[in-house]
Design an enzyme around this catalytic site. Sequence first.
Site, short mmCIF file in Angstrom:
data_model
loop_
_atom_site.label_atom_id
_atom_site.label_comp_id
_atom_site.label_asym_id
_atom_site.label_seq_id
_atom_site.Cartn_x
_atom_site.Cartn_y
_atom_site.Cartn_z
N GLU A 82 1.56 -0.53 -5.20
CA GLU A 82 0.74 0.69 -5.23
C GLU A 82 1.80 1.88 -5.57
O GLU A 82 2.07 2.48 -4.54
CB GLU A 82 -0.34 0.86 -4.22
CG GLU A 82 -1.09 1.93 -4.64
CD GLU A 82 -2.12 2.43 -3.37
OE1 GLU A 82 -3.33 2.73 -3.71
OE2 GLU A 82 -1.80 2.28 -2.18
N ASP B 296 0.84 -0.93 0.10
CA ASP B 296 0.02 -0.03 0.08
C ASP B 296 0.84 1.42 -0.07
O ASP B 296 1.68 1.38 0.48
CB ASP B 296 -0.77 -0.19 1.15
CG ASP B 296 -1.76 1.26 1.26
OD1 ASP B 296 -2.68 1.48 0.46
OD2 ASP B 296 -1.70 1.97 2.59
#
Length: 657
Positions: free
Chosen positions: A371, A336
């Site tokens: 990401e 993330d």
Amino acid sequence: MTQLAIGKPTPLGAHYDGQGVNFTLFSAHAERVELCVFDANGQEHRYDLPGHSGDIWHGYLPDARPGLRYGYRVHGPWQPAEGHRFNPAKLLIDPCARQIDGEFKDNPLLHAGHNEPDYRDNAAIAPKCVVVVDHYDWEDDAPPRTPWGSTIIYEAHVKGLTYLHPEIPVEIRGTYKALGHPVMINYLKQLGITALELLPVAQFASEPRLQRMGLSNYWGYNPVAMFALHPAYACSPETALDEFRDAIKALHKAGIEVILDIVLNHSAELDLDGPLFSLRGIDNRSYYWIREDGDYHNWTGCGNTLNLSHPAVVDYASACLRYWVETCHVDGFRFDLAAVMGRTPEFRQDAPLFTAIQNCPVLSQVKLIAEPWDIAPGGYQVGNFPPLFAEWNDHFRDAARRFWLHYDLPLGAFAGRFAASSDVFKRNDRLPSAAINLVTAHDGFTLRDCVCFNHKHNEANGEENRDGTNNNYSNNHGKEGLGGTLDLVERRRDSIHALLTTLLLSQGTPMLLAGDEHGHSQHGNNNAYCQDNQLTWLDWSQASSGLTAFTAALIHLRKRIPALVENRWWEEGDGNVRWLNRYAQPLSTDEWQNGPKQLQILLSDRFLIAINATLEVTEIVLPAGEWHAIPPFAGEDNPVITAVWQGPAHGLCVFQR
């Protein structure tokens, strides 16, 4: 009273050796560290850690056993302007704890103070760490190691995936156990999934703001104990680890990999008004990026940012990743806000954590997905990660939606995204699989909502619809919301089919959002992070079996096309791809930029994707040869032999010769 022996400075955390427990804790700026253990009656016993090797504090407690509850009190300066926020009145979680007892509730006692320290003791209500012992029989488990070129990723939430599944026993729905249930595994196999990517399973907390509104953090991107499984997904918190490993073992037997979404960019301690759970009180200055005024650099939008260029924090993050691979046999990670991993503070491909992963014989062998952004200046790093990483390809997401739903993307731009965005990823010896293609993800509209809503509807999140992106590139086809006339439903279905076909038959690694294959809707909520309810749980009783069959047929078709599974960049004249206009001729430069949205993509010289993305029915002349439409665009037993395809408006079809 038993005295602590000096013990050893490694490994980090609390480790039982059969005779006692060794405790270690990193803190470069602490002046004293107390180990606090709690008996069955909750009585606290404190011990100074006697060992101090470099920045590691350690001690050994003879006769301590698994099940012992513990925490730390860390003494040091309270100097907020310098980034130091030590407060020994607060019991702290071991960053490497494997199990947590207690809940992270909104309580003033779980705050250390902002400008002035809060010296009220919180041991009575603070969560405690639990010493665990690890014995597990993996039998003959082996990682599937699916080649990247054959990988199909399915992004799912542990609870939301199975909580409403009528064929899974009620007592295990929404749990780790349900992931390994034969019903779930058979479904994934029939769909053609090779990798199950789970939203965060490391223990997380709900933000105080959400708790005060009666909401909770559903997605899990608010971590508090990175080595501990989130207990709410277990049938029993004490057996969470074995339940999780049982599921992984069952998935592996079916040839399905497990990828964990992991949050190494911030912690649940949030900003300076946030709670004190662990890192802030252990060594705030080392664990976080600190501004000159002592506040946090908020490059994550969550109040703080982990300093993954600090050697001790790199060691912590690396140990965490190795733990999940070695102890739980996970097959990879999705990181993330992964640009934080490369901050020094500027983003670098040779940042310390990237280098540590590259040099690790364990971590360098698993799937790594970034990401590739954060919210700070210079945070958008799509295409710039080291060669070991694949990356979420938001270029593909936006292009697919613009082409099919907004009609404003030239053929050339669409083809570039279809060809694994080679302009972005074809560098540093990377392969097409580095592009993780997606049309939707947990963050944003579901696929059905992309064709039913022009605007987000996030009122239930309690922020007056301010949260969530406004750049959705969606199209409600003339009516906001679900339902409508038969014509409206059919046009929406055609758009869903076009987007799924683009996703699953393009070069790169496709990622499918769980529920998109059977028409799940969040009723226009494009930021459902705090909706632990029927808005986000997949309703299997309402699933569209026709759409599921369509999706499965596309995935199985993909696996038959060499140009998509061989994971080689397409080159002019190599037989992998030809780009043709509606007359089966190579496109001119003008057609690429200004031509009508009609295109034929010939893959491996025998699979043809014919596209008519205009508003009118159009004749598409197929290339020379005998072509027949193939599933899911025609039945197996009654193929249509054709030389000209009557392309419906916003339609496409796949042929084979």
